[in-house]
Design a protein around this motif. Structure first.
Motif, PDB file in Angstrom:
ATOM      1  N   HIS A 255      29.226   9.789  -6.691  1.00 31.53           N
ATOM      2  CA  HIS A 255      30.539  10.123  -6.160  1.00 31.53           C
ATOM      3  C   HIS A 255      30.771   9.420  -4.827  1.00 31.53           C
ATOM      4  N   GLN A 256      32.040   9.235  -4.494  1.00 30.99           N
ATOM      5  CA  GLN A 256      32.416   8.558  -3.262  1.00 30.99           C
ATOM      6  C   GLN A 256      32.319   9.525  -2.082  1.00 30.99           C
ATOM      7  N   PRO A 257      32.258   8.998  -0.858  1.00 32.44           N
ATOM      8  CA  PRO A 257      32.210   9.888   0.314  1.00 32.44           C
ATOM      9  C   PRO A 257      33.529  10.648   0.456  1.00 32.44           C
ATOM     10  N   LEU A 258      33.487  11.739   1.206  1.00 33.48           N
ATOM     11  CA  LEU A 258      34.679  12.542   1.423  1.00 33.48           C
ATOM     12  C   LEU A 258      35.757  11.730   2.127  1.00 33.48           C
ATOM     13  N   GLY A 259      37.026  12.040   1.768  1.00 30.75           N
ATOM     14  CA  GLY A 259      38.140  11.280   2.314  1.00 30.75           C
ATOM     15  C   GLY A 259      38.830  12.005   3.459  1.00 30.75           C
ATOM     16  N   ASP A 260      40.127  11.699   3.629  1.00 33.34           N
ATOM     17  CA  ASP A 260      40.878  12.283   4.729  1.00 33.34           C
ATOM     18  C   ASP A 260      41.240  13.738   4.427  1.00 33.34           C
ATOM     19  N   ARG A 261      41.904  14.383   5.393  1.00 33.14           N
ATOM     20  CA  ARG A 261      42.271  15.787   5.239  1.00 33.14           C
ATOM     21  C   ARG A 261      43.471  15.950   4.295  1.00 33.14           C
ATOM     22  N   MET A 262      43.453  17.032   3.555  1.00 36.41           N
ATOM     23  CA  MET A 262      44.526  17.346   2.616  1.00 36.41           C
ATOM     24  C   MET A 262      44.998  18.769   2.875  1.00 36.41           C
ATOM     25  N   SER A 263      46.304  18.931   3.028  1.00 37.66           N
ATOM     26  CA  SER A 263      46.860  20.244   3.360  1.00 37.66           C
ATOM     27  C   SER A 263      46.697  21.230   2.213  1.00 37.66           C
ATOM     28  N   ALA A 268      48.856  28.086   8.629  1.00 40.57           N
ATOM     29  CA  ALA A 268      47.845  28.855   9.363  1.00 40.57           C
ATOM     30  C   ALA A 268      46.446  28.529   8.850  1.00 40.57           C
ATOM     31  N   LEU A 269      46.294  28.450   7.529  1.00 45.65           N
ATOM     32  CA  LEU A 269      44.982  28.141   6.964  1.00 45.65           C
ATOM     33  C   LEU A 269      44.567  26.712   7.286  1.00 45.65           C
ATOM     34  N   ASP A 270      45.535  25.784   7.239  1.00 47.35           N
ATOM     35  CA  ASP A 270      45.214  24.401   7.608  1.00 47.35           C
ATOM     36  C   ASP A 270      44.721  24.331   9.051  1.00 47.35           C
ATOM     37  N   GLY A 271      45.345  25.142   9.950  1.00 48.41           N
ATOM     38  CA  GLY A 271      44.921  25.149  11.340  1.00 48.41           C
ATOM     39  C   GLY A 271      43.508  25.662  11.496  1.00 48.41           C
ATOM     40  N   MET A 272      43.145  26.692  10.729  1.00 52.43           N
ATOM     41  CA  MET A 272      41.785  27.230  10.789  1.00 52.43           C
ATOM     42  C   MET A 272      40.755  26.207  10.319  1.00 52.43           C
ATOM     43  N   GLY A 276      43.088  21.190   6.998  1.00 48.94           N
ATOM     44  CA  GLY A 276      42.955  21.315   5.547  1.00 48.94           C
ATOM     45  C   GLY A 276      41.577  20.898   5.068  1.00 48.94           C
ATOM     46  N   CYS A 277      41.423  20.733   3.781  1.00 47.61           N
ATOM     47  CA  CYS A 277      40.118  20.347   3.231  1.00 47.61           C
ATOM     48  C   CYS A 277      40.042  18.825   3.093  1.00 47.61           C
ATOM     49  N   ARG A 278      38.828  18.312   2.961  1.00 47.99           N
ATOM     50  CA  ARG A 278      38.629  16.876   2.790  1.00 47.99           C
ATOM     51  C   ARG A 278      38.863  16.497   1.337  1.00 47.99           C
ATOM     52  N   ARG A 279      39.491  15.382   1.092  1.00 47.80           N
ATOM     53  CA  ARG A 279      39.659  14.892  -0.265  1.00 47.80           C
ATOM     54  C   ARG A 279      38.289  14.582  -0.880  1.00 47.80           C
ATOM     55  N   ARG A 280      38.215  14.723  -2.214  1.00 46.94           N
ATOM     56  CA  ARG A 280      36.982  14.513  -2.991  1.00 46.94           C
ATOM     57  C   ARG A 280      35.910  15.552  -2.671  1.00 46.94           C
ATOM     58  N   SER A 281      36.306  16.659  -2.040  1.00 44.29           N
ATOM     59  CA  SER A 281      35.341  17.734  -1.784  1.00 44.29           C
ATOM     60  C   SER A 281      35.481  18.810  -2.861  1.00 44.29           C
ATOM     61  N   THR A 299      48.772  27.970  -4.570  1.00 42.82           N
ATOM     62  CA  THR A 299      49.419  27.419  -3.380  1.00 42.82           C
ATOM     63  C   THR A 299      48.940  25.999  -3.127  1.00 42.82           C
ATOM     64  N   ILE A 300      47.643  25.787  -3.271  1.00 43.13           N
ATOM     65  CA  ILE A 300      47.074  24.447  -3.075  1.00 43.13           C
ATOM     66  C   ILE A 300      47.618  23.482  -4.129  1.00 43.13           C
ATOM     67  N   ALA A 301      47.671  23.946  -5.408  1.00 41.86           N
ATOM     68  CA  ALA A 301      48.187  23.098  -6.478  1.00 41.86           C
ATOM     69  C   ALA A 301      49.664  22.776  -6.253  1.00 41.86           C
ATOM     70  N   ASP A 302      50.434  23.770  -5.836  1.00 44.54           N
ATOM     71  CA  ASP A 302      51.867  23.576  -5.572  1.00 44.54           C
ATOM     72  C   ASP A 302      52.073  22.563  -4.450  1.00 44.54           C
TER      73      ASP A 302
END
Length: 334
Positions: A255-263, A268-272, A276-281, A299-302
């Motif tokens: 697998h490839q290394p983790l990418g940039d942040r994804m909302s 509020a959760l993104d701020g915590m 957001g989470c890293r792509r490919r995680s 919510t994430i899928a939407d």
């Protein structure tokens, strides 16, 4: 001197020459066989009813003919029309390959009720095969349900002799031979005729088992002269497009290394989470019943869909319509 000591650090051992092989073009099988079936030799497919012997052999012949490798299918149980109809259910047009001369179907009519008199042999069958090989230039010949042919010989010694004659003739002809045969009851993958697995250069055992009311098919290579192979049992499925194997023990971490942040779609959760989470995680959302796991996942899928990204949502508890309906309450229009 220790043989390992003779190799200095950093030097590579010379590559060992392998036996010639033909690709099966079956998803996952060539990985298990380390490249394919032995070229110009005999491979035996052993299994009980419904294990997938005929379908697997048929796909190898069909895929090979599509790739320009002519073949012959000889069935001792099913008619040629039945084989064509079965192939059509998988999207395989055997008739087109037959018209192009890349595939031939031979259906010897064996009447086991007939009275046999005098000496009988398979020389007539060999003459038919020789004519088809010359006509098509076939490189692969499949004999399906060869045990049905052997039943013509009530003497076990004669059965073995005729099969050895067949094997030797096919080898001298230079074609790759596929044999399918039924497994002996309770024989743990042994063929109904015990000398068959000693005769073949490659033995592939298929079975179908039921556990906890779930049916699975498995494939295992029991023998492969002159070649390495993956020796575990491997699950496989017969799909509308053919056989798909999953050689799980050959999987590697690519697998490839983790990418940039994804909302996550929630400020509020993104701020915590620092944006957001890293792509490919891989993200695990855990909690007791009613805490909002499904709502957060939706919510994430939407949010991803609103960004124009394609999203696959797999639900194991609720149907698609139920998920869509339930998510309207928190304001998600899936």
């Amino acid at each position: 001197m220790n043989s390992e000591a003779g190799h200095e650090a950093g030097t590579e051992r010379p590559a060992r020459p392998g036996i010639p092989k033909i690709e099966t073009h079956v998803a996952g099988l060539d990985d298990i066989l380390h490249g394919g079936l032995p070229d110009g030799r005999t491979t035996l497919f052993v299994g009980g009813p419904g294990a997938g012997k005929t379908v697997l052999g048929l796909e190898i012949l069909y895929r090979g003919a599509e790739a320009g490798r002519p073949g012959i299918i000889i069935s001792f149980e099913e008619t040629a029309d039945a084989i064509r109809a079965n192939a059509r259910s998988l999207g395989w047009d055997l008739e087109a390959l037959e018209r192009d001369g890349r595939l031939a179907l031979v259906n010897p009519q064996i009447d086991h009720r007939a009275v046999r008199a005098g000496d009988f042999s398979i020389q007539g069958l060999l003459a038919v095969i020789a004519g088809q090989i010359e006509r098509t230039g076939a490189r692969v010949v499949m004999l399906d349900a060869v045990d049905a042919l052997l039943r013509l010989f009530p003497d076990p010694h004669r059965q073995a002799d005729e099969l050895y004659n067949l094997h030797n003739w096919m080898t001298e002809s230079g074609v790759t031979t596929l044999l399918t045969v039924k497994a002996a009851p309770g024989g743990q993958g042994k063929p109904i005729y015990p000398f068959l697995d000693f005769l073949a250069d490659c033995v592939v055992v298929l079975d179908q088992r039921v556990r906890d009311q779930v049916t699975t098919r498995r494939l295992r290579v029991a023998k492969f002269r002159g070649s390495g192979y993956l020796s575990n049992e491997y699950p496989f499925v017969i799909t509308p497009e053919g056989v798909i194997l999953m050689p799980v023990s050959s999987a590697s971490l690519q697998h490839q290394p983790l990418g940039d942040r994804m909302s996550f779609g929630n400020g509020a959760l993104d701020g915590m989470l620092g944006g957001g989470c890293r792509r490919r995680s891989a993200v695990l959302i855990a909690g007791p019943t009613g805490c909002g796991k499904t709502t957060l996942a939706c919510t994430i899928a939407d949010a991803a869909a609103r960004r124009g990204e394609r999203t696959l949502y797999v639900s194991f508890e609720e149907g698609a319509e139920a998920v869509v309906s339930n998510m309207r309450s928190p304001g998600l229009d899936l």
